[in-house]
Design a protein around this motif. Sequence first.
Motif, PDB file in Angstrom:
ATOM      1  N   LEU A  79       8.950  -7.499  -0.573  1.00 27.09           N
ATOM      2  CA  LEU A  79       8.621  -6.499   0.346  1.00 27.09           C
ATOM      3  C   LEU A  79       7.645  -5.607   0.056  1.00 27.09           C
ATOM      4  O   LEU A  79       6.525  -5.308   0.807  1.00 27.09           O
ATOM      5  CB  LEU A  79       9.583  -5.707   0.908  1.00 27.09           C
ATOM      6  N   GLU A  80       7.641  -5.218  -1.147  1.00 27.96           N
ATOM      7  CA  GLU A  80       6.409  -4.160  -1.682  1.00 27.96           C
ATOM      8  C   GLU A  80       4.974  -5.049  -1.605  1.00 27.96           C
ATOM      9  O   GLU A  80       4.237  -4.454  -1.213  1.00 27.96           O
ATOM     10  CB  GLU A  80       6.837  -3.613  -2.931  1.00 27.96           C
ATOM     11  N   GLY A  81       5.153  -6.071  -2.060  1.00 25.08           N
ATOM     12  CA  GLY A  81       3.826  -7.057  -1.975  1.00 25.08           C
ATOM     13  C   GLY A  81       3.242  -6.866  -0.529  1.00 25.08           C
ATOM     14  O   GLY A  81       2.188  -6.986  -0.507  1.00 25.08           O
ATOM     15  N   ASN A  82       4.202  -7.399   0.415  1.00 25.57           N
ATOM     16  CA  ASN A  82       3.757  -7.617   1.490  1.00 25.57           C
ATOM     17  C   ASN A  82       2.935  -6.249   2.160  1.00 25.57           C
ATOM     18  O   ASN A  82       2.216  -6.187   2.999  1.00 25.57           O
ATOM     19  CB  ASN A  82       4.923  -7.993   2.536  1.00 25.57           C
ATOM     20  N   LEU A  83       3.783  -5.034   1.981  1.00 31.20           N
ATOM     21  CA  LEU A  83       3.329  -3.758   2.454  1.00 31.20           C
ATOM     22  C   LEU A  83       1.664  -3.699   1.731  1.00 31.20           C
ATOM     23  O   LEU A  83       0.929  -3.009   2.493  1.00 31.20           O
ATOM     24  CB  LEU A  83       4.307  -2.574   1.866  1.00 31.20           C
ATOM     25  N   ALA A  84       1.890  -3.761   0.540  1.00 28.88           N
ATOM     26  CA  ALA A  84       0.692  -3.680  -0.318  1.00 28.88           C
ATOM     27  C   ALA A  84      -0.649  -4.393   0.547  1.00 28.88           C
ATOM     28  O   ALA A  84      -1.651  -4.104   0.611  1.00 28.88           O
ATOM     29  CB  ALA A  84       0.767  -3.966  -1.575  1.00 28.88           C
ATOM     30  N   ASP A  85      -0.162  -5.905   0.781  1.00 28.78           N
ATOM     31  CA  ASP A  85      -1.222  -6.467   1.328  1.00 28.78           C
ATOM     32  C   ASP A  85      -1.666  -6.143   2.744  1.00 28.78           C
ATOM     33  O   ASP A  85      -2.758  -6.233   3.042  1.00 28.78           O
ATOM     34  CB  ASP A  85      -0.505  -8.171   1.651  1.00 28.78           C
TER      35      ASP A  85
ATOM     36  N   TYR B  29      -8.549  -0.762  -5.725  1.00 24.02           N
ATOM     37  CA  TYR B  29      -7.731  -1.990  -5.931  1.00 24.02           C
ATOM     38  C   TYR B  29      -8.426  -3.000  -7.036  1.00 24.02           C
ATOM     39  O   TYR B  29      -7.882  -3.555  -7.934  1.00 24.02           O
ATOM     40  CB  TYR B  29      -7.813  -2.487  -4.689  1.00 24.02           C
TER      41      TYR B  29
ATOM     42  N   HIS C 171      -1.742  -2.881   3.672  1.00 24.73           N
ATOM     43  CA  HIS C 171      -2.459  -1.811   3.443  1.00 24.73           C
ATOM     44  C   HIS C 171      -3.962  -2.145   3.287  1.00 24.73           C
ATOM     45  O   HIS C 171      -4.786  -1.735   3.962  1.00 24.73           O
ATOM     46  CB  HIS C 171      -1.794  -1.166   2.390  1.00 24.73           C
TER      47      HIS C 171
END
Length: 116
Positions: free
Chosen positions: A1-7, A69, A9
Motif C-alpha cells: 500500500l505504501e508503495g502505491n501511495l508513493a507512486d 526523488y 504522489h
Amino acid sequence: LEGNLADMHYYFGIAILALVAVRLVLRLKNGAPPPPPETSGAIELAGRISHWLFYVLLVVVPVTGLLGYYYGDPYGEWHTYAKPVFIGLIALHVAASLYHQFWRKDGLLTRMLKPE
C-alpha cells in the motif's frame, strides 16, 4: 500500500506540473481578469502577489519533489518545507475569497466559480 501511495504522489506531482504549465500559458496569453470595481491598490497588489506565489509553489514543489526523488536532500527537504507554506497560502486564499463575498460583496467568489 505504501508503495502505491508513493507512486500516486509521484504521478500526481507530474500531472500538477503539466496542468500548471498549461495554466501559465493561458494566463500569460489571456492575462488576468480585472479586479472588482473599487478595489484598493493594496488589496489588488496582495491578490497579484498571492496568485503569483501560488504559481511559483505549483512549479517549485513538484520540481523539488522530483529532484528529491532522484537526488535526495536538500531537494526532498525543500519539498517537505513547502507544505506549511502551501497550507498558509490556501488559508489566506479562502479567507480573502470569503472577505470579498461577505464583507465587500463584490461578486468575486461568484466570478471565480463562473468565469466570464
